[in-house]
Motif scaffolding. Structure first.
Motif, PDB file in Angstrom:
ATOM      1  N   VAL A   1      -8.922 -24.706   1.491  1.00 61.03           N
ATOM      2  CA  VAL A   1      -7.828 -25.144   0.626  1.00 61.03           C
ATOM      3  C   VAL A   1      -6.532 -24.715   1.297  1.00 61.03           C
ATOM      4  N   VAL A   2      -5.603 -25.657   1.481  1.00 65.57           N
ATOM      5  CA  VAL A   2      -4.301 -25.327   2.056  1.00 65.57           C
ATOM      6  C   VAL A   2      -3.481 -24.640   0.977  1.00 65.57           C
ATOM      7  N   MET A   3      -3.005 -23.436   1.287  1.00 65.22           N
ATOM      8  CA  MET A   3      -2.246 -22.644   0.332  1.00 65.22           C
ATOM      9  C   MET A   3      -0.760 -22.866   0.573  1.00 65.22           C
ATOM     10  N   GLY A   4      -0.087 -23.469  -0.409  1.00 64.98           N
ATOM     11  CA  GLY A   4       1.360 -23.665  -0.303  1.00 64.98           C
ATOM     12  C   GLY A   4       2.056 -22.319  -0.337  1.00 64.98           C
ATOM     13  N   GLU A   5       2.981 -22.118   0.567  1.00 61.37           N
ATOM     14  CA  GLU A   5       3.674 -20.830   0.651  1.00 61.37           C
ATOM     15  C   GLU A   5       4.726 -20.684  -0.441  1.00 61.37           C
ATOM     16  N   THR A   6       5.109 -19.450  -0.689  1.00 61.84           N
ATOM     17  CA  THR A   6       6.124 -19.167  -1.706  1.00 61.84           C
ATOM     18  C   THR A   6       7.524 -19.297  -1.116  1.00 61.84           C
ATOM     19  N   LYS A   7       8.520 -19.315  -1.980  1.00 61.75           N
ATOM     20  CA  LYS A   7       9.922 -19.429  -1.552  1.00 61.75           C
ATOM     21  C   LYS A   7      10.396 -18.176  -0.813  1.00 61.75           C
ATOM     22  N   ASP A   8       9.790 -17.035  -1.141  1.00 63.10           N
ATOM     23  CA  ASP A   8      10.261 -15.759  -0.592  1.00 63.10           C
ATOM     24  C   ASP A   8       9.874 -15.538   0.863  1.00 63.10           C
ATOM     25  N   ARG A   9       9.072 -16.406   1.420  1.00 63.66           N
ATOM     26  CA  ARG A   9       8.671 -16.324   2.830  1.00 63.66           C
ATOM     27  C   ARG A   9       8.091 -14.949   3.164  1.00 63.66           C
ATOM     28  N   ILE A  10       7.008 -14.601   2.511  1.00 68.26           N
ATOM     29  CA  ILE A  10       6.318 -13.346   2.784  1.00 68.26           C
ATOM     30  C   ILE A  10       5.601 -13.428   4.125  1.00 68.26           C
ATOM     31  N   LEU A  11       5.191 -14.639   4.517  1.00 70.57           N
ATOM     32  CA  LEU A  11       4.468 -14.825   5.768  1.00 70.57           C
ATOM     33  C   LEU A  11       5.413 -14.883   6.955  1.00 70.57           C
TER      34      LEU A  11
ATOM     35  N   THR B   1       0.812  -1.220   0.000  1.00 69.64           N
ATOM     36  CA  THR B   1       0.000   0.000   0.000  1.00 69.64           C
ATOM     37  C   THR B   1       0.839   1.261   0.000  1.00 69.64           C
ATOM     38  N   SER B   2       2.131   1.135   0.250  1.00 73.70           N
ATOM     39  CA  SER B   2       2.996   2.320   0.311  1.00 73.70           C
ATOM     40  C   SER B   2       3.294   2.902  -1.071  1.00 73.70           C
ATOM     41  N   SER B   3       3.085   2.120  -2.103  1.00 67.47           N
ATOM     42  CA  SER B   3       3.395   2.575  -3.457  1.00 67.47           C
ATOM     43  C   SER B   3       2.403   3.656  -3.901  1.00 67.47           C
ATOM     44  N   PHE B   4       2.923   4.720  -4.517  1.00 64.16           N
ATOM     45  CA  PHE B   4       2.083   5.807  -5.023  1.00 64.16           C
ATOM     46  C   PHE B   4       1.171   5.294  -6.140  1.00 64.16           C
ATOM     47  N   LEU B   5       1.712   4.464  -6.990  1.00 59.85           N
ATOM     48  CA  LEU B   5       0.939   3.887  -8.090  1.00 59.85           C
ATOM     49  C   LEU B   5       0.481   2.467  -7.729  1.00 59.85           C
ATOM     50  N   ARG B   6      -0.059   2.310  -6.517  1.00 64.77           N
ATOM     51  CA  ARG B   6      -0.428   0.996  -5.988  1.00 64.77           C
ATOM     52  C   ARG B   6      -1.333   0.223  -6.939  1.00 64.77           C
ATOM     53  N   LYS B   7      -2.285   0.900  -7.551  1.00 64.38           N
ATOM     54  CA  LYS B   7      -3.250   0.215  -8.413  1.00 64.38           C
ATOM     55  C   LYS B   7      -2.571  -0.460  -9.603  1.00 64.38           C
ATOM     56  N   TRP B   8      -1.494   0.110 -10.084  1.00 65.75           N
ATOM     57  CA  TRP B   8      -0.803  -0.443 -11.248  1.00 65.75           C
ATOM     58  C   TRP B   8       0.467  -1.203 -10.880  1.00 65.75           C
ATOM     59  N   SER B   9       0.783  -1.266  -9.597  1.00 64.13           N
ATOM     60  CA  SER B   9       2.000  -1.980  -9.200  1.00 64.13           C
ATOM     61  C   SER B   9       1.761  -3.486  -9.247  1.00 64.13           C
ATOM     62  N   ARG B  10       2.827  -4.218  -9.405  1.00 62.75           N
ATOM     63  CA  ARG B  10       2.734  -5.681  -9.479  1.00 62.75           C
ATOM     64  C   ARG B  10       2.415  -6.250  -8.112  1.00 62.75           C
ATOM     65  N   SER B  11       1.718  -7.374  -8.135  1.00 64.81           N
ATOM     66  CA  SER B  11       1.388  -8.040  -6.875  1.00 64.81           C
ATOM     67  C   SER B  11       2.361  -9.189  -6.634  1.00 64.81           C
ATOM     68  N   GLU B  12       2.461  -9.597  -5.374  1.00 65.85           N
ATOM     69  CA  GLU B  12       3.335 -10.716  -4.994  1.00 65.85           C
ATOM     70  C   GLU B  12       2.478 -11.910  -4.597  1.00 65.85           C
ATOM     71  N   LEU B  13       2.949 -13.085  -4.939  1.00 65.86           N
ATOM     72  CA  LEU B  13       2.252 -14.314  -4.580  1.00 65.86           C
ATOM     73  C   LEU B  13       2.554 -14.654  -3.124  1.00 65.86           C
ATOM     74  N   VAL B  14       1.497 -14.838  -2.327  1.00 64.30           N
ATOM     75  CA  VAL B  14       1.647 -15.212  -0.921  1.00 64.30           C
ATOM     76  C   VAL B  14       1.488 -16.719  -0.763  1.00 64.30           C
ATOM     77  N   GLY B  15       0.470 -17.286  -1.402  1.00 66.89           N
ATOM     78  CA  GLY B  15       0.229 -18.722  -1.331  1.00 66.89           C
ATOM     79  C   GLY B  15      -0.595 -19.188  -2.508  1.00 66.89           C
TER      80      GLY B  15
END
Length: 196
Positions: free
Chosen positions: A130-140, A95-109
């Motif tokens: 549904v169990v959501m497999g986590e990503t390698k980047d460990r966002i959680l 949410t900190s991005s000024f252009l949040r609406k057009w910024s890329r999203s990150e995969l959480v699970g």
């Protein structure tokens, strides 16, 4: 004589209810669910839920958002659907991005559910986590509870019988009771436009 073709009308309802055990690291962000529906011919339709703000004091994120899709196909299309899965992705956008609406999203699970399990369930309707497999980047945050997405899927099917008229079946007269004059007029207009 016309050609009789048996078609199936399928109505899909996908409901994204909630996510549990969501504890994100770092900066404030919004969360949304992206999922993909099979649309035949090796194509998929991408759909996104509304974005909601994630807060560190909330373990449950509630959407309660429904999506509907209606399509027609023959028995082969239904058999193809049984081989497909619905893929769900929990994603975040900072949410900190000024252009949040057009910024890329990150995969959480990421998780998936087979259409076969829905079509073979009682009433062709399921509601489950549904169990959501986590990503390698460990966002959680490190958490011993798995990330869960509660969804509901429903399929309604009805058979349709479609009759295709051949060109030679169309009657030239307007008085006979075997042909529909509207079909004849539509045919004449289509031929006229085709000749232009």
């Amino acid at each position: 004589m016309g050609i009789v073709e048996s078609l199936c009308c399928l109505k899909f309802e996908v409901k994204i209810l909630e996510a549990r055990n969501v504890e994100l690291k770092s900066s404030p962000s919004t969360l949304f669910v992206r999922f993909y529906l099979y649309a035949g011919n090796n194509t998929k339709v991408e759909l996104n839920t509304a974005e909601i703000c994630s807060r560190s004091d909330k373990e449950v994120m509630i959407w309660n958002q429904s999506f509907g899709l209606e399509c027609q196909g023959n028995e082969t299309a239904v058999e193809e659907l049984k081989q497909e899965n619905v893929v769900f992705e929990l994603r975040r956008r900072k949410t900190s991005s000024f252009l949040r609406k057009w910024s890329r999203s990150e995969l959480v699970g990421r998780g998936e559910l087979s259409w076969k399990s829905v079509l073979e369930s009682n009433g062709m309707e399921i509601e489950r986590f549904v169990v959501m497999g986590e990503t390698k980047d460990r966002i959680l945050e490190d958490c011993d509870k798995p990330l869960l997405l509660k969804i509901a899927l429903k399929v309604q099917a009805s058979n349709l019988v479609k009759t295709k008229k051949k060109v030679e079946d169309l009657c030239v007269c307007r008085d006979c009771r075997e042909c529909n004059c509207l079909d004849y007029e539509a045919f004449v207009v289509a031929c006229a436009l085709d000749g232009i």
